[in-house]
Motif scaffolding. Structure first.
Motif, PDB file in Angstrom:
ATOM      1  N   ILE A 169     -57.592 -50.715  65.487  1.00  0.00           N
ATOM      2  CA  ILE A 169     -57.739 -50.565  64.036  1.00  0.00           C
ATOM      3  C   ILE A 169     -58.833 -51.496  63.553  1.00  0.00           C
ATOM      4  O   ILE A 169     -58.907 -52.645  63.986  1.00  0.00           O
ATOM      5  CB  ILE A 169     -56.426 -50.943  63.319  1.00  0.00           C
ATOM      6  N   SER A 170     -59.669 -51.008  62.650  1.00  0.00           N
ATOM      7  CA  SER A 170     -60.571 -51.913  61.943  1.00  0.00           C
ATOM      8  C   SER A 170     -60.319 -51.727  60.454  1.00  0.00           C
ATOM      9  O   SER A 170     -59.980 -50.637  59.994  1.00  0.00           O
ATOM     10  CB  SER A 170     -62.037 -51.646  62.294  1.00  0.00           C
ATOM     11  N   GLY A 171     -60.428 -52.812  59.727  1.00  0.00           N
ATOM     12  CA  GLY A 171     -60.166 -52.764  58.298  1.00  0.00           C
ATOM     13  C   GLY A 171     -60.196 -54.147  57.699  1.00  0.00           C
ATOM     14  O   GLY A 171     -60.961 -55.007  58.133  1.00  0.00           O
ATOM     15  N   SER A 172     -59.328 -54.395  56.733  1.00  0.00           N
ATOM     16  CA  SER A 172     -59.273 -55.685  56.053  1.00  0.00           C
ATOM     17  C   SER A 172     -57.827 -56.003  55.686  1.00  0.00           C
ATOM     18  O   SER A 172     -56.971 -55.130  55.678  1.00  0.00           O
ATOM     19  CB  SER A 172     -60.156 -55.667  54.809  1.00  0.00           C
ATOM     20  N   ILE A 173     -57.583 -57.265  55.386  1.00  0.00           N
ATOM     21  CA  ILE A 173     -56.227 -57.689  55.049  1.00  0.00           C
ATOM     22  C   ILE A 173     -56.134 -57.905  53.537  1.00  0.00           C
ATOM     23  O   ILE A 173     -57.060 -58.409  52.912  1.00  0.00           O
ATOM     24  CB  ILE A 173     -55.822 -58.947  55.838  1.00  0.00           C
ATOM     25  N   HIS A 174     -55.021 -57.454  52.976  1.00  0.00           N
ATOM     26  CA  HIS A 174     -54.805 -57.552  51.530  1.00  0.00           C
ATOM     27  C   HIS A 174     -53.372 -57.983  51.257  1.00  0.00           C
ATOM     28  O   HIS A 174     -52.467 -57.702  52.041  1.00  0.00           O
ATOM     29  CB  HIS A 174     -55.024 -56.187  50.850  1.00  0.00           C
ATOM     30  N   ARG A 175     -53.184 -58.617  50.134  1.00  0.00           N
ATOM     31  CA  ARG A 175     -51.830 -58.959  49.689  1.00  0.00           C
ATOM     32  C   ARG A 175     -51.450 -57.967  48.608  1.00  0.00           C
ATOM     33  O   ARG A 175     -52.142 -57.828  47.601  1.00  0.00           O
ATOM     34  CB  ARG A 175     -51.782 -60.383  49.143  1.00  0.00           C
ATOM     35  N   ARG A 176     -50.371 -57.245  48.837  1.00  0.00           N
ATOM     36  CA  ARG A 176     -49.895 -56.221  47.908  1.00  0.00           C
ATOM     37  C   ARG A 176     -48.786 -56.801  47.035  1.00  0.00           C
ATOM     38  O   ARG A 176     -47.918 -57.520  47.521  1.00  0.00           O
ATOM     39  CB  ARG A 176     -49.361 -55.010  48.662  1.00  0.00           C
ATOM     40  N   PHE A 177     -48.820 -56.461  45.746  1.00  0.00           N
ATOM     41  CA  PHE A 177     -47.819 -56.926  44.789  1.00  0.00           C
ATOM     42  C   PHE A 177     -47.113 -55.725  44.161  1.00  0.00           C
ATOM     43  O   PHE A 177     -47.740 -54.690  43.932  1.00  0.00           O
ATOM     44  CB  PHE A 177     -48.475 -57.747  43.672  1.00  0.00           C
ATOM     45  N   TRP A 178     -45.833 -55.871  43.870  1.00  0.00           N
ATOM     46  CA  TRP A 178     -45.079 -54.833  43.176  1.00  0.00           C
ATOM     47  C   TRP A 178     -43.874 -55.487  42.508  1.00  0.00           C
ATOM     48  O   TRP A 178     -43.512 -56.613  42.821  1.00  0.00           O
ATOM     49  CB  TRP A 178     -44.657 -53.714  44.130  1.00  0.00           C
ATOM     50  N   LYS A 179     -43.276 -54.742  41.585  1.00  0.00           N
ATOM     51  CA  LYS A 179     -42.062 -55.220  40.922  1.00  0.00           C
ATOM     52  C   LYS A 179     -40.854 -54.737  41.702  1.00  0.00           C
ATOM     53  O   LYS A 179     -40.660 -53.545  41.874  1.00  0.00           O
ATOM     54  CB  LYS A 179     -41.993 -54.698  39.481  1.00  0.00           C
TER      55      LYS A 179
ATOM     56  N   ASN B 270     -63.939 -60.293  54.934  1.00  0.00           N
ATOM     57  CA  ASN B 270     -62.576 -59.832  55.157  1.00  0.00           C
ATOM     58  C   ASN B 270     -62.668 -58.602  56.048  1.00  0.00           C
ATOM     59  O   ASN B 270     -62.695 -57.471  55.577  1.00  0.00           O
ATOM     60  CB  ASN B 270     -61.899 -59.508  53.820  1.00  0.00           C
ATOM     61  N   HIS B 271     -62.735 -58.828  57.336  1.00  0.00           N
ATOM     62  CA  HIS B 271     -62.825 -57.737  58.304  1.00  0.00           C
ATOM     63  C   HIS B 271     -61.956 -58.102  59.498  1.00  0.00           C
ATOM     64  O   HIS B 271     -62.063 -59.194  60.039  1.00  0.00           O
ATOM     65  CB  HIS B 271     -64.264 -57.520  58.771  1.00  0.00           C
ATOM     66  N   VAL B 272     -61.079 -57.193  59.878  1.00  0.00           N
ATOM     67  CA  VAL B 272     -60.228 -57.416  61.042  1.00  0.00           C
ATOM     68  C   VAL B 272     -60.365 -56.260  62.017  1.00  0.00           C
ATOM     69  O   VAL B 272     -60.622 -55.119  61.622  1.00  0.00           O
ATOM     70  CB  VAL B 272     -58.734 -57.582  60.664  1.00  0.00           C
ATOM     71  N   MET B 273     -60.230 -56.580  63.303  1.00  0.00           N
ATOM     72  CA  MET B 273     -60.137 -55.560  64.338  1.00  0.00           C
ATOM     73  C   MET B 273     -58.923 -55.928  65.177  1.00  0.00           C
ATOM     74  O   MET B 273     -58.796 -57.063  65.633  1.00  0.00           O
ATOM     75  CB  MET B 273     -61.360 -55.488  65.222  1.00  0.00           C
TER      76      MET B 273
ATOM     77  N   THR C 173     -45.779 -58.478  64.954  1.00  0.00           N
ATOM     78  CA  THR C 173     -45.691 -57.129  64.411  1.00  0.00           C
ATOM     79  C   THR C 173     -46.316 -57.148  63.028  1.00  0.00           C
ATOM     80  O   THR C 173     -45.865 -57.875  62.153  1.00  0.00           O
ATOM     81  CB  THR C 173     -44.228 -56.666  64.339  1.00  0.00           C
ATOM     82  N   LEU C 174     -47.373 -56.374  62.847  1.00  0.00           N
ATOM     83  CA  LEU C 174     -48.135 -56.386  61.600  1.00  0.00           C
ATOM     84  C   LEU C 174     -47.969 -55.078  60.846  1.00  0.00           C
ATOM     85  O   LEU C 174     -47.969 -53.993  61.441  1.00  0.00           O
ATOM     86  CB  LEU C 174     -49.622 -56.622  61.890  1.00  0.00           C
ATOM     87  N   ASP C 175     -47.850 -55.184  59.524  1.00  0.00           N
ATOM     88  CA  ASP C 175     -47.776 -54.003  58.657  1.00  0.00           C
ATOM     89  C   ASP C 175     -49.180 -53.437  58.460  1.00  0.00           C
ATOM     90  O   ASP C 175     -50.101 -54.169  58.100  1.00  0.00           O
ATOM     91  CB  ASP C 175     -47.197 -54.371  57.291  1.00  0.00           C
ATOM     92  N   ILE C 176     -49.309 -52.139  58.669  1.00  0.00           N
ATOM     93  CA  ILE C 176     -50.588 -51.454  58.523  1.00  0.00           C
ATOM     94  C   ILE C 176     -50.440 -50.396  57.440  1.00  0.00           C
ATOM     95  O   ILE C 176     -49.444 -49.678  57.393  1.00  0.00           O
ATOM     96  CB  ILE C 176     -51.018 -50.753  59.842  1.00  0.00           C
ATOM     97  N   GLY C 177     -51.441 -50.282  56.578  1.00  0.00           N
ATOM     98  CA  GLY C 177     -51.469 -49.253  55.541  1.00  0.00           C
ATOM     99  C   GLY C 177     -52.734 -48.435  55.661  1.00  0.00           C
ATOM    100  O   GLY C 177     -53.827 -48.982  55.805  1.00  0.00           O
ATOM    101  N   ALA C 178     -52.591 -47.132  55.644  1.00  0.00           N
ATOM    102  CA  ALA C 178     -53.736 -46.213  55.688  1.00  0.00           C
ATOM    103  C   ALA C 178     -53.828 -45.540  54.324  1.00  0.00           C
ATOM    104  O   ALA C 178     -52.921 -44.789  53.941  1.00  0.00           O
ATOM    105  CB  ALA C 178     -53.549 -45.194  56.806  1.00  0.00           C
TER     106      ALA C 178
ATOM    107  N   VAL D 121     -52.473 -55.002  56.476  1.00  0.00           N
ATOM    108  CA  VAL D 121     -53.806 -54.671  56.974  1.00  0.00           C
ATOM    109  C   VAL D 121     -54.131 -53.260  56.502  1.00  0.00           C
ATOM    110  O   VAL D 121     -53.365 -52.323  56.761  1.00  0.00           O
ATOM    111  CB  VAL D 121     -53.879 -54.747  58.513  1.00  0.00           C
ATOM    112  N   GLU D 122     -55.224 -53.108  55.776  1.00  0.00           N
ATOM    113  CA  GLU D 122     -55.664 -51.792  55.339  1.00  0.00           C
ATOM    114  C   GLU D 122     -56.572 -51.206  56.404  1.00  0.00           C
ATOM    115  O   GLU D 122     -57.669 -51.704  56.636  1.00  0.00           O
ATOM    116  CB  GLU D 122     -56.420 -51.866  54.021  1.00  0.00           C
ATOM    117  N   ALA D 123     -56.083 -50.179  57.090  1.00  0.00           N
ATOM    118  CA  ALA D 123     -56.837 -49.553  58.173  1.00  0.00           C
ATOM    119  C   ALA D 123     -57.881 -48.610  57.606  1.00  0.00           C
ATOM    120  O   ALA D 123     -57.567 -47.702  56.857  1.00  0.00           O
ATOM    121  CB  ALA D 123     -55.891 -48.782  59.089  1.00  0.00           C
ATOM    122  N   VAL D 124     -59.127 -48.858  57.972  1.00  0.00           N
ATOM    123  CA  VAL D 124     -60.225 -47.970  57.576  1.00  0.00           C
ATOM    124  C   VAL D 124     -60.510 -46.996  58.724  1.00  0.00           C
ATOM    125  O   VAL D 124     -60.743 -45.814  58.501  1.00  0.00           O
ATOM    126  CB  VAL D 124     -61.484 -48.780  57.222  1.00  0.00           C
ATOM    127  N   GLU D 125     -60.485 -47.513  59.946  1.00  0.00           N
ATOM    128  CA  GLU D 125     -60.690 -46.693  61.146  1.00  0.00           C
ATOM    129  C   GLU D 125     -59.517 -46.901  62.094  1.00  0.00           C
ATOM    130  O   GLU D 125     -59.078 -48.032  62.320  1.00  0.00           O
ATOM    131  CB  GLU D 125     -61.972 -47.108  61.871  1.00  0.00           C
TER     132      GLU D 125
END
Length: 118
Positions: A89-99, A24-27, A64-69, A110-114
């Protein structure tokens, strides 16, 4: 990482470890759509969110992609970005859940690491 399957039945054939080839690595390279927004979640965690505009090569239009740092370093970098600035951006993609008000909700992020300016 390897996965292991074991049998409780001594007569059953022994199963060996199987390698896990998951990655799970995206650039991504694109333009920042608007100013980043810092949020404090109910858990107390902090995240800086923004959107990245990426041109489609084979089709007209953009994605258009959502990015989270999430890390301190990535949050600091994200808050310094300006609209229409080109970044990588480099990082990984995650599915976020909330109520939410209508029940469980989710979205991909996309969780940005760099974060680097181009």
């Amino acid at each position: 990482m390897a996965t292991t399957k074991k049998s409780k039945n001594p007569k059953e054939k022994i199963q060996y470890e199987q390698p896990d080839y998951s990655l799970n690595h995206v650039m991504l390279r694109g333009r920042v759509s608007d100013s980043a927004i810092e949020k404090t979640l109910p858990s107390g965690d902090k995240v800086v969110e923004f959107r990245l505009i990426i041109s489609r090569l084979e089709l007209s239009g953009v994605d258009t992609l959502d990015i989270g740092a999430w890390s301190t370093k990535a949050r600091r970098s994200a808050l310094s970005l300006k609209p229409d600035e080109w970044i990588e951006i480099s990082g990984s993609i995650h599915r976020r859940f909330w109520k939410g008000p209508s029940g469980l909700a989710s979205r991909w992020q996309v969780e940005a690491v760099e974060i680097s300016r181009i």
